[in-house]
Write an enzyme that holds these catalytic residues in place. Structure first.
Site, PDB file in Angstrom:
ATOM      1  N   CYS A  55       0.810  -1.224   0.000  1.00 53.96           N
ATOM      2  CA  CYS A  55       0.000   0.000   0.000  1.00 53.96           C
ATOM      3  C   CYS A  55       0.846   1.277   0.000  1.00 53.96           C
ATOM      4  O   CYS A  55       0.357   2.339  -0.383  1.00 53.96           O
ATOM      5  CB  CYS A  55      -0.947   0.005   1.195  1.00 53.96           C
ATOM      6  SG  CYS A  55      -2.168  -1.318   1.148  1.00 53.96           S
ATOM      7  N   HIS A 112      -3.769   7.112   1.574  1.00 59.85           N
ATOM      8  CA  HIS A 112      -4.018   5.799   0.997  1.00 59.85           C
ATOM      9  C   HIS A 112      -5.429   5.352   1.361  1.00 59.85           C
ATOM     10  O   HIS A 112      -5.909   5.611   2.472  1.00 59.85           O
ATOM     11  CB  HIS A 112      -2.988   4.791   1.520  1.00 59.85           C
ATOM     12  CG  HIS A 112      -3.365   3.376   1.229  1.00 59.85           C
ATOM     13  ND1 HIS A 112      -3.531   2.909  -0.050  1.00 59.85           N
ATOM     14  CD2 HIS A 112      -3.635   2.328   2.055  1.00 59.85           C
ATOM     15  CE1 HIS A 112      -3.889   1.643  -0.002  1.00 59.85           C
ATOM     16  NE2 HIS A 112      -3.963   1.259   1.265  1.00 59.85           N
ATOM     17  N   ASN A 122      -9.995  -0.670  -1.801  1.00 55.56           N
ATOM     18  CA  ASN A 122      -8.551  -0.524  -1.602  1.00 55.56           C
ATOM     19  C   ASN A 122      -7.842  -1.079  -2.827  1.00 55.56           C
ATOM     20  O   ASN A 122      -7.814  -2.286  -3.053  1.00 55.56           O
ATOM     21  CB  ASN A 122      -8.128  -1.270  -0.340  1.00 55.56           C
ATOM     22  CG  ASN A 122      -6.643  -1.147  -0.048  1.00 55.56           C
ATOM     23  OD1 ASN A 122      -5.867  -0.604  -0.839  1.00 55.56           O
ATOM     24  ND2 ASN A 122      -6.221  -1.657   1.094  1.00 55.56           N
TER      25      ASN A 122
END
Length: 335
Positions: free
Chosen positions: A115, A262, A292
Site C-alpha cells: 500500500c 491511501h 482498496n
C-alpha cells in the site's frame, strides 16, 4: 548548481469497467451492504475482466499520464512499477510495460511496498531526478486483487475491501523552482510483518515446495490480516509521518490545501484527519467507489482530486500511505 526539483508532470489512471457492488458480494458470501459500509466505507469496487491484467491496466494508465504531461514515449527514460500483484511471479510488470509501450532499453524497477508502493516510488523518482540520473520517469501503481481473494464467507473480512485499478504519473524536473516535491519520509517496521500478509505460496524456510494442495484447500494461499492491529498502527503512523514532512519544511497542517491518504479503510482516514485536526474538505477519499487498490490508490486520488478542482497550482499537497510490512511514508508537494 542547485539540483532540480522533481514534479508530477502528468497523471493517468485506468479502472476496469466491471463494477462489483456490496450487493453483488452478498450473492457470494454471508455479508451485507450495511456490514461492509459500517466497517470500511466501501460501497463498490472494480474487478478486471478475463482479458485484462495488471500490466495491461498499467499500460493504459501510463498512456493517459504521458498524454496529460505532453510527453512522447521516446522521452521516458525510466520505469518504476509498484505492485503486490504482478502478472507473473517473475519477471515483474515493469518490463512488460516497457515492451508494450515500445520504450527502448530503459531500466525498469519493480518495487514491493504494497500500500505504500506509490509514495515509495515518488521518493525514488524524486531522488533520480534530483541526481540527474533520469529526465522523465514513468511511475505506475497497479493491482489485480480480484484473482487472489477468497470469495467465500471464510474470506469476507478481506475480500470486501479490495478492488483492481492502475494509476500512473510522469515525473520530471520542474520548470518552476517553487513547485514540485519538497520533501519525503519513508519508514518500515517488520516486527508485525505477518499481521498483513500473503505468506503462501512462497519459498520460506521449512517448505518443500512453492505451493501444495493442502495450502490451497486450507485457504493459506489467500491474504491474512489482523484488522485491529493494522487499524491501530495506521492511525498512529500516518499522522506522525505527515507531521514529519511538514516540520521538515517549517510548515503546519494549517498550510495544507489537500491531504491524499491511501485508501485502505475510510474509518482509518477519518481518524487520521481527526488526529491531525484537518477539515474533511481538505481530505480526498474515493474508497467508497473503488475499494482498496493498494499501490494505485494515491495516483487515483490525485487525479480525481485535481479533476474535481480540489487541487490548484501552488497548493500544498501531502500524500500519505501505510501498508503491509509494515511500511509507511509521506510525500509533500507544492502543486
Amino acid at each position: 548548481m542547485t539540483a532540480p526539483r522533481a514534479r508530477i508532470l502528468g497523471l493517468g489512471s485506468y479502472l476496469p469497467p466491471r463494477v462489483v457492488t456490496n450487493h453483488d458480494l452478498t450473492k457470494m458470501m454471508d455479508t451485507s451492504h450495511e456490514w461492509i459500509v459500517e466497517r470500511s466505507g466501501v460501497e463498490e469496487r472494480r474487478w478486471v475482466d478475463p482479458e485484462e491484467g495488471n500490466h495491461t491496466m498499467g499500460v493504459k494508465a501510463a498512456r493517459a499520464a504521458m498524454a496529460d504531461a505532453g510527453v512522447e514515449p521516446g522521452e521516458i527514460d525510466c520505469i518504476i512499477y509498484a505492485t503486490l500483484s504482478p502478472d507473473y511471479y517473475f519477471p515483474g510488470c515493469g518490463v512488460l510495460v516497457q515492451r508494450d509501450l515500445g520504450l527502448g532499453h530503459i531500466p525498469a524497477y519493480d518495487i514491493r511496498q504494497q500500500c505504500s508502493g506509490f509514495v515509495y516510488g515518488l521518493q525514488m523518482a524524486d531522488a533520480f531526478i534530483r541526481a540527474g540520473q533520469y529526465q522523465k520517469i514513468l511511475l505506475i501503481g497497479g493491482e489485480v486483487h480480484s484473482r487472489g481473494l477468497d470469495k467465500s464467507t471464510r474470506g469476507r473480512t478481506i475480500t470486501v475491501l479490495f478492488g483492481d485499478a492502475a494509476g500512473a504519473a510522469v515525473i520530471g524536473a520542474s520548470d518552476d523552482p517553487a513547485r514540485g516535491i519538497l520533501t519525503s519520509r519513508m519508514h518500515s517496521d517488520g516486527t508485525d510483518a505477518e499481521c498483513l500478509a500473503m505468506q503462501y505460496p512462497g519459498m520460506a524456510p521449512n517448505r518443500d515446495v512453492f505451493v501444495n494442495l493442502d495450502d490451497v484447500e486450507s485457504g493459506r494461499i489467500f491474504p491474512n490480516m489482523d484488522g485491529q492491529k493494522v487499524f491501530k498502527t495506521a492511525v498512529k503512523r500516518m499522522p506522525q509521518v505527515v507531521q514529519e514532512v511538514l516540520a521538515d519544511q517549517g510548515l503546519t497542517v494549517a498550510d495544507l490545501a489537500m491531504l491524499i491518504p491511501h485508501q485502505a479503510n475510510l474509518r482509518i482516514n477519518e481518524m487520521v484527519a481527526k488526529l491531525l485536526h484537518i477539515d474533511e474538505s481538505k481530505v480526498h477519499n474515493n474508497i467508497q467507489k473503488y475499494g482498496n487498490t493498494t499501490a494505485a490508490t494515491i495516483p487515483l486520488c490525485l487525479e480525481e482530486a485535481r479533476a474535481l478542482g480540489k487541487i490548484h497550482p501552488g497548493d500544498l499537497v501531502c500524500a500519505v500511505a501505510f501498508g503491509s510490512g509494515f511500511t509507511w511514508g509521506a510525500v509533500l508537494m507544492r502543486w
